[in-house]
Design an enzyme around this catalytic site. Structure first.
Site, PDB file in Angstrom:
ATOM      1  N   HIS A 257       0.925  -0.987   0.122  1.00  0.00           N
ATOM      2  CA  HIS A 257       0.130   0.085  -0.246  1.00  0.00           C
ATOM      3  C   HIS A 257       0.835   1.107  -0.069  1.00  0.00           C
ATOM      4  CE1 HIS A 257      -3.387  -2.618   2.060  1.00  0.00           C
ATOM      5  NE2 HIS A 257      -3.474  -2.444   0.629  1.00  0.00           N
ATOM      6  N   GLU A 260       1.631   3.321   2.994  1.00  0.00           N
ATOM      7  CA  GLU A 260       2.009   2.800   4.270  1.00  0.00           C
ATOM      8  C   GLU A 260       3.407   2.430   4.159  1.00  0.00           C
ATOM      9  OE1 GLU A 260      -0.375  -0.633   4.621  1.00  0.00           O
ATOM     10  OE2 GLU A 260      -2.160   0.455   4.536  1.00  0.00           O
ATOM     11  N   HIS A 401       3.258  -3.436   6.308  1.00  0.00           N
ATOM     12  CA  HIS A 401       2.202  -2.620   6.369  1.00  0.00           C
ATOM     13  C   HIS A 401       2.389  -1.396   7.406  1.00  0.00           C
ATOM     14  CE1 HIS A 401      -0.344  -4.926   3.020  1.00  0.00           C
ATOM     15  NE2 HIS A 401       0.453  -5.588   3.454  1.00  0.00           N
ATOM     16  N   GLU A 493       2.353  -5.559  10.769  1.00  0.00           N
ATOM     17  CA  GLU A 493       1.961  -4.059  10.752  1.00  0.00           C
ATOM     18  C   GLU A 493       2.718  -3.416  11.614  1.00  0.00           C
ATOM     19  OE1 GLU A 493      -0.916  -2.749   9.579  1.00  0.00           O
ATOM     20  OE2 GLU A 493      -1.802  -4.342   8.410  1.00  0.00           O
TER      21      GLU A 493
END
Length: 673
Positions: A257, A260, A401, A493
């Site tokens: 993404h 990110e 991410h 993440e």
């Protein structure tokens, strides 16, 4: 009569006067008459002051025209594209190789002059600069400038050359001694820039890292984004470019993404760290690189990243006014240039696995891509990564991410009939939990309950969570890795701020550095080995099955395999068409820090129909079918035929800056020219 006589006398007098004037004038130059006159001699060129402003810091003060490339006057040299290039080279290359390239160009445009004679610069200096800086031009898709051709415009030491960087070397030595004073030894090899790297800067950094560690590093491209940006990978191995027997393959993917961005930066820093630590003799890093083949793709979505960094507000990536760099934590730049979310764009193989789970002997590995997938909208970035995954026998992977602080593991798609969030484990749930804990526990804060943030908090346990239990999604990359190949992938993440301030990059690196290394080392768990026939020939495509785990791995082209497992006792079976199965009992101790070696020798036997057919999933076709109708090729050809795409492909972004009124187009700047 008298009047006519007087008139005649006057005319004769005038003629005599003219004749006298002609006879008194200096003789005209006539090459036909030797000695009649001397030809005019052209004035020899002389040394003159260096007055080009971008070349005034050269170690000499005198030059001569015509210069080495034929500019006859200072004005001609100053108005040329060559001088324009060296005047903007610092900003064009982001400060890379400055002022070396500028001074090298000046040595050609305003060459050194001594005793009314031009001295040419040394070829050895040119070659050193080219080797060190060629990657910077490649990073912006520009050819190496013709006037810096080391063979044409530079000479050898024997021919009486001079070093155009001689003044710079003394100055740099003093500066380097001062700047490095007090720095620990481990920081001298590679200095990390804790600022956001543009796509060009990222490529330059990776190329520079490759050059610094050429024995263990290699960059290669897996394709291009929708807007033509290169998807560049840097690989680390003691034999880069080749798969070595029993050496596991691992990959890291960042920036799926575009908005990110912490993963994008961490993977650049990781590449620099691996290079510098290997050179400095770090035994842990040397062992890791000597026993593992590591692939790092810092940006899977460079188009989205550029939009996120630039702060464009439009979703169609048009030519709106540039608003300057700003950091936005929203969804600007999340998708690719086609507005496709890349983590929803992979084939949904999880639904197929769920639909077959009640079938006898069902499998959750090497599920073929259904043909109907290719009639949808397949992003070029997705396509490139799928081909990459299929071409290398990866055993372990992580993609990075932002938006939470947790490690998510498969499945991502919920097994609930209505796809409601629900714990949905894979057959390798225990392995995935161990892998997720490896990263979370090595991270400085992720496993700390007080560090929780984001929507995963209610269901995460010490920094890890099942993807579908968090939120269900179809077409994710980590499910595709597990169900289509041998590769086990988790999603990391890195924090709740998707686009943190640059001041937080250093902290982010320190928080993740140990976790990045520990996770790479985790590939050396479980078992590995080679499957051969009785004649010692490797068997490709043999299936490694573990009793109680309905997920197999296949052998690679050399007959080697890697099967990630937690400590325990296992019954391992190997099958292949045309061979009798082989079975072994394996014990993996709790404190075993490396993969156990388990080889198999298969004996030829009559073809077993159940084994043969099981390599093809009914109604799904053969695993080798990849884009069988060339739908992707047709789709990309349509995209490539648009005027904007053609303009981008033919002329790089910097091209118009070098178009000068009334001058020929500088096609020598184009790499493909």
């Amino acid at each position: 009569m008298e009047h006519k006589s007087r008139k005649m006398s006057n005319m004769v007098l005038i003629l005599l006067q003219l004749l006298a004037l002609v006879s008194c004038s200096p003789p005209r130059c006539d090459p036909g008459f030797r000695g009649r006159c001397k030809p005019t001699l052209e004035e020899k060129p002389k040394c003159t002051d260096v007055v080009l402003s971008y070349c005034e810091d050269m170690a000499y003060t005198q030059t001569m025209f015509p210069n080495i490339i034929g500019h006859k006057t200072r004005e001609e040299a100053e108005s040329g594209t060559e001088y324009l290039l060296i005047s903007v080279i610092e900003s064009l290359l982001g400060g890379e190789c400055n002022p070396d390239l500028r001074m090298l160009g000046c040595s050609v445009l305003v060459p050194r002059c001594e005793k009314e004679k031009v001295l040419k610069p040394c070829r050895t200096t040119c070659e050193v600069v080219r080797k060190r800086c060629a990657h910077a031009f490649e990073g912006i898709d520009m050819a190496w400038p013709y006037f810096l051709d080391c063979d044409r415009f530079f000479v050898s030491d024997e021919e009486g050359c001079y070093d155009p960087l001689e003044g710079l070397r003394v100055q740099q030595k003093v500066q380097d001694d001062y700047s490095m004073e007090g720095l620990p030894v481990e920081e001298l090899s590679t200095v990390m820039q804790f600022t956001y790297h543009s796509n060009t800067e990222m490529i330059n950094t990776l190329k520079k890292t490759e050059a610094q560690c050429s024995d263990i590093a290699r960059t290669y491209s897996i394709g291009r984004s929708m807007e033509g940006r290169e998807l560049l990978v840097i690989e680390f191995s003691n034999n880069p470019g080749e798969h070595e027997l029993l050496e596991p393959e691992v990959k890291y993917i960042g920036n799926m993404h575009g908005n990110e961005v912490m993963g994008h930066q961490l993977l650049i820093y990781l590449a620099q760290y691996l290079c510098s630590e290997y050179l400095l003799g770090n035994k842990r890093i040397q062992t890791l690189i000597n026993t593992t083949r590591i692939h790092i793709l810092p940006s899977m979505n460079p188009d989205g990243y550029e939009v996120a960094v630039s702060g464009f507000q439009d979703s169609n990536y048009g030519d709106d006014v540039y608003e300057g760099r700003r950091y936005d934590t929203g969804n600007i730049g999340r998708t690719n240039a086609q507005n496709i979310d890349l983590n929803r764009n992979f084939p949904d193989l999880t639904s197929i696995a769920y639909s077959r789970r009640r079938n006898k002997g069902y499998r959750t590995d090497h599920i073929p891509i259904p043909d109907y997938y290719w009639f949808g909208k397949v992003a070029p970035e997705t396509y490139a990564v799928m081909k990459w995954i299929r071409s290398i026998p990866f055993a372990l992977s992580a993609n990075f991410h932002g938006g939470d602080l947790v490690v998510s593991y498969p499945y991502d798609l919920s097994k609930h009939p209505l796809e409601r969030n629900m714990f949905s484990p894979t057959p390798d749930d225990q392995v995935f939990k161990l892998l997720a804990k490896t990263y979370a526990n090595a991270h400085e804060t992720m496993s700390n309950e007080n560090a929780r943030c984001g929507s995963s908090s209610p269901n995460s346990q010490k920094g890890i969570i099942n993807g579908a239990h968090w939120y269900s999604l179809a077409g994710g990359m980590q499910d595709f890795n597990y169900l289509h190949t041998n590769c086990f992938e988790v999603t990391v993440e890195l924090g709740c701020d998707k686009f943190p301030a640059e001041e937080e990059l250093l902290t982010g690196w320190h928080e993740n550095q140990e976790a990045l290394i520990a996770y790479l080392e985790a590939v050396h768990r479980g078992i590995k080995g080679i499957v051969k026939d009785e004649d010692g020939n490797a068997i490709q495509g043999a299936r490694i099955s573990v009793r109680g785990i309905r997920h197999d791995v296949n052998t690679a082209a050399n007959g080697d395999y890697w099967r990630l497992l937690i400590p325990g006792v296992y019954i391992v079976t190997v099958t292949a068409p045309g061979y009798a199965k082989a079975i072994k009992k394996v014990h993996l101790p709790a404190r075993m820090n490396k993969a156990g070696r388990v080889d198999f020798v298969l004996q030829k036997a009559a073809l077993q129909p159940d084994v043969e057919n099981d390599h093809n999933i009914p109604l799904m076709g053969n695993y080798e079918r990849f884009d069988p109708y060339n739908q992707y090729e047709r789709y990309t050809l349509m995209a490539a035929s648009s005027p904007n795409r053609e303009e981008r492909a033919e002329k790089p972004w910097w091209w118009n800056y070098f178009i000068l009124p009334g001058a020929a187009s500088p096609t020598w700047l184009l790499r493909q020219y």
